[in-house]
Design an enzyme around this catalytic site. Structure first.
Site, PDB file in Angstrom:
ATOM      1  N   LYS A  11     -33.292 -55.170  56.706  1.00  0.00           N
ATOM      2  CA  LYS A  11     -32.333 -54.085  56.900  1.00  0.00           C
ATOM      3  C   LYS A  11     -32.121 -53.774  58.389  1.00  0.00           C
ATOM      4  CE  LYS A  11     -33.232 -51.834  52.461  1.00  0.00           C
ATOM      5  NZ  LYS A  11     -33.656 -50.555  51.828  1.00  0.00           N
ATOM      6  N   TYR A  51     -24.244 -52.120  46.475  1.00  0.00           N
ATOM      7  CA  TYR A  51     -25.028 -50.991  45.963  1.00  0.00           C
ATOM      8  C   TYR A  51     -24.258 -50.170  44.919  1.00  0.00           C
ATOM      9  CZ  TYR A  51     -28.580 -51.924  49.464  1.00  0.00           C
ATOM     10  OH  TYR A  51     -29.567 -52.515  50.215  1.00  0.00           O
ATOM     11  N   ASN A 114     -36.591 -48.597  55.312  1.00  0.00           N
ATOM     12  CA  ASN A 114     -37.833 -49.208  54.828  1.00  0.00           C
ATOM     13  C   ASN A 114     -37.879 -50.721  55.056  1.00  0.00           C
ATOM     14  OD1 ASN A 114     -36.139 -50.117  52.806  1.00  0.00           O
ATOM     15  ND2 ASN A 114     -37.123 -48.953  51.169  1.00  0.00           N
ATOM     16  N   HIS A 117     -35.090 -55.187  51.665  1.00  0.00           N
ATOM     17  CA  HIS A 117     -34.629 -55.067  50.281  1.00  0.00           C
ATOM     18  C   HIS A 117     -35.029 -56.346  49.576  1.00  0.00           C
ATOM     19  CE1 HIS A 117     -31.911 -54.864  46.791  1.00  0.00           C
ATOM     20  NE2 HIS A 117     -31.714 -56.158  47.032  1.00  0.00           N
ATOM     21  N   GLU A 128     -27.196 -61.032  43.173  1.00  0.00           N
ATOM     22  CA  GLU A 128     -27.236 -60.685  44.592  1.00  0.00           C
ATOM     23  C   GLU A 128     -27.037 -61.907  45.478  1.00  0.00           C
ATOM     24  OE1 GLU A 128     -30.002 -56.686  44.208  1.00  0.00           O
ATOM     25  OE2 GLU A 128     -30.952 -58.520  44.939  1.00  0.00           O
TER      26      GLU A 128
END
Length: 142
Positions: A11, A51, A114, A117, A128
């Site tokens: 990310k 998302y 975080n 993913h 995905e």
């Protein structure tokens, strides 16, 4: 054990903090092979589409804003039980709840930032991967 593919994103916080190599090192040390990788800056439309499952959740707009705030590294990983292995290496979504030694426990800044993913199932991994990688952009290794 089953040879699987899974999808991973480093990310924006991970890219900005120069953690790409550390993330890949941990994934490869766990037996996962990177068979597709590219750095992109997601458009708002790409992030919203990716998302979409979270569209009705209160954090959706913040998530889209965060995921478009800087470059990300998209990866296809392959290995024995790759989905479960990747999730084990990543740790819990909330870094405060992630096991010691996981990517999120060691490297994440917050529940939003975080660092990584990862797909949560083989079925979602296929979706995905197809969302971001075209035929010929994934190169299985021997």
């Amino acid at each position: 054990m089953a040879l699987e593919r899974t999808f991973s994103i480093v990310k924006p916080d991970g890219v900005t903090r120069n953690l790409i190599g550390e993330v890949v090192r941990r994934l490869e040390s766990a037996g996962l092979k990177v068979i597709g990788s590219r750095m992109v800056r997601l458009t708002k439309a790409e992030a919203e589409g990716f998302y979409a499952v979270h569209r009705e959740r209160p954090f959706f707009n913040d998530l889209v804003r965060y995921m478009t705030s800087g470059p990300v590294v998209l990866q296809v990983l392959e290995g024995e039980n790759a989905v479960a292995k990747n999730r084990e290496v990543m740790g819990a979504t909330d870094p405060k709840k992630a096991a010691a030694g996981t990517i999120r426990a060691d490297l994440a800044e917050s529940i939003e930032a975080n660092t990584v993913h990862g797909s949560d199932s083989v079925e979602n991994a296929k979706i995905e991967i197809a969302y971001f990688f075209k035929d010929g952009q994934v190169c299985p290794r021997g």
